[in-house]
Design a protein around this motif. Structure first.
Motif, PDB file in Angstrom:
ATOM      1  N   ILE A 140       0.854  -1.191   0.000  1.00  0.00           N
ATOM      2  CA  ILE A 140       0.000   0.000   0.000  1.00  0.00           C
ATOM      3  C   ILE A 140       0.886   1.236   0.000  1.00  0.00           C
ATOM      4  O   ILE A 140       1.799   1.376   0.830  1.00  0.00           O
ATOM      5  CB  ILE A 140      -0.929   0.010   1.230  1.00  0.00           C
ATOM      6  CG1 ILE A 140      -1.826  -1.234   1.213  1.00  0.00           C
ATOM      7  CG2 ILE A 140      -1.772   1.279   1.275  1.00  0.00           C
ATOM      8  CD1 ILE A 140      -2.655  -1.402   2.459  1.00  0.00           C
ATOM      9  N   ILE A 154      -2.824   6.107   9.894  1.00  0.00           N
ATOM     10  CA  ILE A 154      -2.804   5.036   8.885  1.00  0.00           C
ATOM     11  C   ILE A 154      -1.860   3.914   9.299  1.00  0.00           C
ATOM     12  O   ILE A 154      -2.196   2.726   9.221  1.00  0.00           O
ATOM     13  CB  ILE A 154      -2.410   5.608   7.509  1.00  0.00           C
ATOM     14  CG1 ILE A 154      -3.514   6.546   6.994  1.00  0.00           C
ATOM     15  CG2 ILE A 154      -2.158   4.483   6.513  1.00  0.00           C
ATOM     16  CD1 ILE A 154      -3.131   7.282   5.730  1.00  0.00           C
ATOM     17  N   ALA A 158      -2.975   0.132  10.238  1.00  0.00           N
ATOM     18  CA  ALA A 158      -2.429  -0.938   9.393  1.00  0.00           C
ATOM     19  C   ALA A 158      -1.731  -2.000  10.233  1.00  0.00           C
ATOM     20  O   ALA A 158      -1.904  -3.209   9.998  1.00  0.00           O
ATOM     21  CB  ALA A 158      -1.469  -0.341   8.369  1.00  0.00           C
ATOM     22  N   LYS A 159      -0.924  -1.593  11.245  1.00  0.00           N
ATOM     23  CA  LYS A 159      -0.247  -2.574  12.108  1.00  0.00           C
ATOM     24  C   LYS A 159      -1.248  -3.378  12.923  1.00  0.00           C
ATOM     25  O   LYS A 159      -1.045  -4.570  13.172  1.00  0.00           O
ATOM     26  CB  LYS A 159       0.725  -1.853  13.033  1.00  0.00           C
ATOM     27  CG  LYS A 159       1.964  -1.308  12.315  1.00  0.00           C
ATOM     28  CD  LYS A 159       2.911  -0.659  13.298  1.00  0.00           C
ATOM     29  CE  LYS A 159       4.184  -0.171  12.598  1.00  0.00           C
ATOM     30  NZ  LYS A 159       5.125   0.471  13.538  1.00  0.00           N
ATOM     31  N   ARG A 161      -4.427  -4.071  12.089  1.00  0.00           N
ATOM     32  CA  ARG A 161      -5.229  -4.964  11.254  1.00  0.00           C
ATOM     33  C   ARG A 161      -4.394  -6.041  10.570  1.00  0.00           C
ATOM     34  O   ARG A 161      -4.847  -7.194  10.440  1.00  0.00           O
ATOM     35  CB  ARG A 161      -5.995  -4.160  10.195  1.00  0.00           C
ATOM     36  CG  ARG A 161      -7.111  -3.308  10.766  1.00  0.00           C
ATOM     37  CD  ARG A 161      -7.794  -2.491   9.682  1.00  0.00           C
ATOM     38  NE  ARG A 161      -8.448  -3.318   8.692  1.00  0.00           N
ATOM     39  CZ  ARG A 161      -9.677  -3.800   8.808  1.00  0.00           C
ATOM     40  NH1 ARG A 161     -10.378  -3.557   9.906  1.00  0.00           N
ATOM     41  NH2 ARG A 161     -10.216  -4.534   7.847  1.00  0.00           N
ATOM     42  N   ASN A 162      -3.182  -5.671  10.124  1.00  0.00           N
ATOM     43  CA  ASN A 162      -2.373  -6.649   9.396  1.00  0.00           C
ATOM     44  C   ASN A 162      -0.907  -6.264   9.540  1.00  0.00           C
ATOM     45  O   ASN A 162      -0.401  -5.397   8.813  1.00  0.00           O
ATOM     46  CB  ASN A 162      -2.777  -6.672   7.916  1.00  0.00           C
ATOM     47  CG  ASN A 162      -2.038  -7.759   7.155  1.00  0.00           C
ATOM     48  OD1 ASN A 162      -1.222  -8.496   7.704  1.00  0.00           O
ATOM     49  ND2 ASN A 162      -2.325  -7.848   5.869  1.00  0.00           N
ATOM     50  N   VAL A 165       1.462  -6.308   6.223  1.00  0.00           N
ATOM     51  CA  VAL A 165       1.275  -5.457   5.062  1.00  0.00           C
ATOM     52  C   VAL A 165       2.469  -4.506   4.926  1.00  0.00           C
ATOM     53  O   VAL A 165       3.055  -4.055   5.918  1.00  0.00           O
ATOM     54  CB  VAL A 165      -0.051  -4.665   5.172  1.00  0.00           C
ATOM     55  CG1 VAL A 165       0.030  -3.598   6.249  1.00  0.00           C
ATOM     56  CG2 VAL A 165      -0.423  -4.051   3.835  1.00  0.00           C
ATOM     57  N   LEU A 167       3.946  -0.916   3.760  1.00  0.00           N
ATOM     58  CA  LEU A 167       3.529   0.461   3.539  1.00  0.00           C
ATOM     59  C   LEU A 167       4.675   1.233   2.894  1.00  0.00           C
ATOM     60  O   LEU A 167       5.824   1.160   3.361  1.00  0.00           O
ATOM     61  CB  LEU A 167       3.115   1.128   4.853  1.00  0.00           C
ATOM     62  CG  LEU A 167       1.973   0.462   5.629  1.00  0.00           C
ATOM     63  CD1 LEU A 167       1.704   1.205   6.933  1.00  0.00           C
ATOM     64  CD2 LEU A 167       0.699   0.406   4.790  1.00  0.00           C
ATOM     65  N   ALA A 257      -7.451   3.677   5.841  1.00  0.00           N
ATOM     66  CA  ALA A 257      -6.641   2.529   6.258  1.00  0.00           C
ATOM     67  C   ALA A 257      -7.513   1.302   6.503  1.00  0.00           C
ATOM     68  O   ALA A 257      -7.138   0.173   6.160  1.00  0.00           O
ATOM     69  CB  ALA A 257      -5.844   2.893   7.517  1.00  0.00           C
ATOM     70  N   GLU A 258      -8.689   1.519   7.103  1.00  0.00           N
ATOM     71  CA  GLU A 258      -9.606   0.403   7.334  1.00  0.00           C
ATOM     72  C   GLU A 258     -10.050  -0.225   6.013  1.00  0.00           C
ATOM     73  O   GLU A 258     -10.207  -1.451   5.914  1.00  0.00           O
ATOM     74  CB  GLU A 258     -10.844   0.900   8.099  1.00  0.00           C
ATOM     75  CG  GLU A 258     -10.570   1.403   9.510  1.00  0.00           C
ATOM     76  CD  GLU A 258     -10.468   0.287  10.516  1.00  0.00           C
ATOM     77  OE1 GLU A 258     -10.758  -0.865  10.156  1.00  0.00           O
ATOM     78  OE2 GLU A 258     -10.102   0.564  11.678  1.00  0.00           O
ATOM     79  N   VAL A 261      -6.522  -1.892   4.170  1.00  0.00           N
ATOM     80  CA  VAL A 261      -5.806  -2.986   4.838  1.00  0.00           C
ATOM     81  C   VAL A 261      -6.823  -4.009   5.322  1.00  0.00           C
ATOM     82  O   VAL A 261      -7.723  -3.689   6.098  1.00  0.00           O
ATOM     83  CB  VAL A 261      -4.976  -2.448   6.025  1.00  0.00           C
ATOM     84  CG1 VAL A 261      -4.201  -3.588   6.686  1.00  0.00           C
ATOM     85  CG2 VAL A 261      -4.033  -1.354   5.550  1.00  0.00           C
ATOM     86  N   ASP A 263      -8.206  -7.217   7.438  1.00  0.00           N
ATOM     87  CA  ASP A 263      -7.984  -7.710   8.798  1.00  0.00           C
ATOM     88  C   ASP A 263      -7.342  -9.101   8.714  1.00  0.00           C
ATOM     89  O   ASP A 263      -7.968 -10.062   8.267  1.00  0.00           O
ATOM     90  CB  ASP A 263      -9.333  -7.774   9.540  1.00  0.00           C
ATOM     91  CG  ASP A 263      -9.140  -8.023  11.027  1.00  0.00           C
ATOM     92  OD1 ASP A 263      -8.084  -8.546  11.412  1.00  0.00           O
ATOM     93  OD2 ASP A 263     -10.056  -7.686  11.808  1.00  0.00           O
TER      94      ASP A 263
END
Length: 483
Positions: A140, A154, A158-159, A161-162, A165, A167, A257-258, A261, A263
């Motif tokens: 992303i 963001i 992001a951290k 939820r996943n 990922v 960035l 971000a929700e 990214v 979950d």
């Protein structure tokens, strides 16, 4: 001699009193353009009036909103009437608005609407050009300020939820001179990296702070990008040109971000569920295939040449036994068929005897026919008198019916009523057949042939049918009412 000391509260209170006593400041109308407009849940309206060189904070309390003739919008030029006062807690002065009048729309608002219309006519907002946002994005890109709250939100989301990922941040200028070029360069740079999705945006601010995202260059950079782009500019109430051009609009950077990214824990749970479902389905498929293999094995065993030959041998033996039984049965039937020819003379003799008997019966046939004709003539003679017999019976039944009708009419209650008789009932419908059933003062209903009447018992007397003397009770007088 030392100067007298004053507290901050005393200074602010003194300035507030001075402004309250100033006639000019207590009744003033200020012309300006609205920005930073906020509608508080309590009903108060917070805003800023600005011109090319300066700005003035303001508030309109909920009690004053009743006189507001039009909805306020950012970029609108207005004439604000009210008073200038000091907010003592914050030590700032502001205008306390009593009313607003339209003074035309602001320059930024007109530029916004003109560019929006132009880009819409060019087709940049058309849904057919919107690219879908990948559900499971692994890389992303983010185009925003490196030190703002937006990028921190963001990264944090992001951290959470996943954590796996990736960035990629392009630290762009998001307001002021050079912001447009910086944002366009960041979009172009990240678009060349083959990322899954880009987030372009910044935190909240005034319409001037967000204006870089209302420029045509930024809109075309978003439109020309091959990577799907989520716009996340300002707060939910802020709307920019970038929101219309982007593939998806998020109300805030956190919401972007929700959306971008996925979950990871939910993904793991879904994957486990899919794995379980896949294993279950594969077990059912394998079971079906095993069953099919067994069926094919059975079918193959049935179609084996050895089994076919054995079946043919059994069939041949069965046909041989059936043929022998049929031959025996035919021989027996032929023997039975020849048996009548042995007794043919006796059979013919019985036939001749039966024929002679029938010939004797035919000789007396004319006499039997004459008797039947005579009987038919007698029946015909009786049928000629049948109508007269039926008319007599009908006359007799009519006479009996007339007698029964007269007897029934003589017993009819209506006939008795027509002769002057009547019958008495209580109000509840119960009939009265004796003076003993009557109570003093009771209301009775009297039925005549042409109606009814009500009467109140004031006196009653009993008569003995065998000549006994009358027993009287006191009379008060009759009362009755006709229906």
């Amino acid at each position: 001699m030392a100067n007298k000391e004053y507290t901050v509260s005393q200074v602010n209170r003194y300035l507030a009193r001075m402004m309250q006593e100033d006639f000019f400041l207590s009744h003033i109308t200020v012309s300006g353009e609205i920005s930073n407009l906020k509608m508080h849940p309590s009903g108060h309206i917070y805003f800023t009036l600005k011109d090319q060189a300066s700005q003035l904070s303001g508030i309109m309390f909920a009690g004053k909103r009743a006189g507001l003739a039009f909805p306020l919008e950012n970029g609108m030029k207005v004439l604000c009437s009210g008073r200038i006062g000091v907010y003592e807690v914050g030590g700032s002065y502001q205008i306390y608005a009593d009313s607003f009048q339209r003074a035309g729309q602001g320059d930024l608002y007109l530029r916004f609407e003109a560019l929006k219309k132009e880009l819409q006519e060019m087709g940049l907002f058309d849904a057919m050009y919107k690219k879908p946002i990948p559900k499971y994005a692994r890389k992303i890109g983010i185009v925003t300020a490196s030190s703002g709250a937006a990028v921190r939100d963001i990264i944090q989301i992001a951290k959470r939820r996943n954590p796996f990922v990736e960035l990629f941040l392009y630290p762009a200028l998001v307001q002021g001179e050079g912001a447009v070029a910086s944002i366009c360069k960041g979009i172009a740079r990240l678009d060349q990296m083959g990322l899954d999705v880009l987030i372009v945006g910044r935190g909240g601010g005034s319409i001037e702070d967000l204006w870089a995202f209302n420029e045509e260059a930024v809109a075309k950079a978003i439109f020309n990008a091959d990577t799907p782009i989520i716009s996340a500019v300002g707060h939910e109430t802020d709307t920019t040109i970038a929101d219309f051009v982007s593939d998806l609009r998020a109300p805030t950077p956190s919401a972007a971000a929700e959306l971008a990214v996925f979950d990871y824990m939910q993904f793991v749970d879904d994957l486990a569920s899919y794995t379980y479902t896949f294993h279950q389905r594969m077990e059912r498929v394998i079971q079906k295939m095993r069953q099919r293999v067994k069926e094919e094995e059975l079918r193959f065993s049935v179609l084996h040449p050895r089994n076919i030959l054995q079946g043919k041998q059994h069939r041949l033996l069965d046909l041989e036994s059936r043929f022998q039984r049929q031959m025996e049965l035919c021989i027996q039937e032929n023997k039975s068929a020849l048996l009548p020819y042995r007794v043919f003379p006796q059979w013919m003799e019985r036939k001749l005897t039966n024929a002679k008997d029938r010939m004797g019966e035919y000789q007396v046939f004319p006499h039997k026919m004459k008797e039947k004709i005579l009987l038919a003539k007698n029946k015909e003679e009786r049928y000629r008198h049948f109508p007269r017999l039926m008319e007599g019976k009908l006359e007799k039944k009519k006479h009996q019916l007339a007698i029964l009708s007269e007897q029934f009419d003589a017993l009819s209650p209506l006939r008795l009523l027509s002769k002057g008789f009547s019958y008495v009932q209580r109000e509840d419908g119960k009939r009265m057949s004796s003076v003993e059933q009557v109570k003093m003062g009771e209301i009775l209903q009297i039925h005549f042939t042409d109606g009814t009447a009500k009467a109140k018992v004031l006196e009653k007397q009993r008569e003995e049918r065998l000549g006994m003397e009358k027993q009287k009770e006191e009379w008060i007088g009759p009362e009755k009412s006709k229906e």
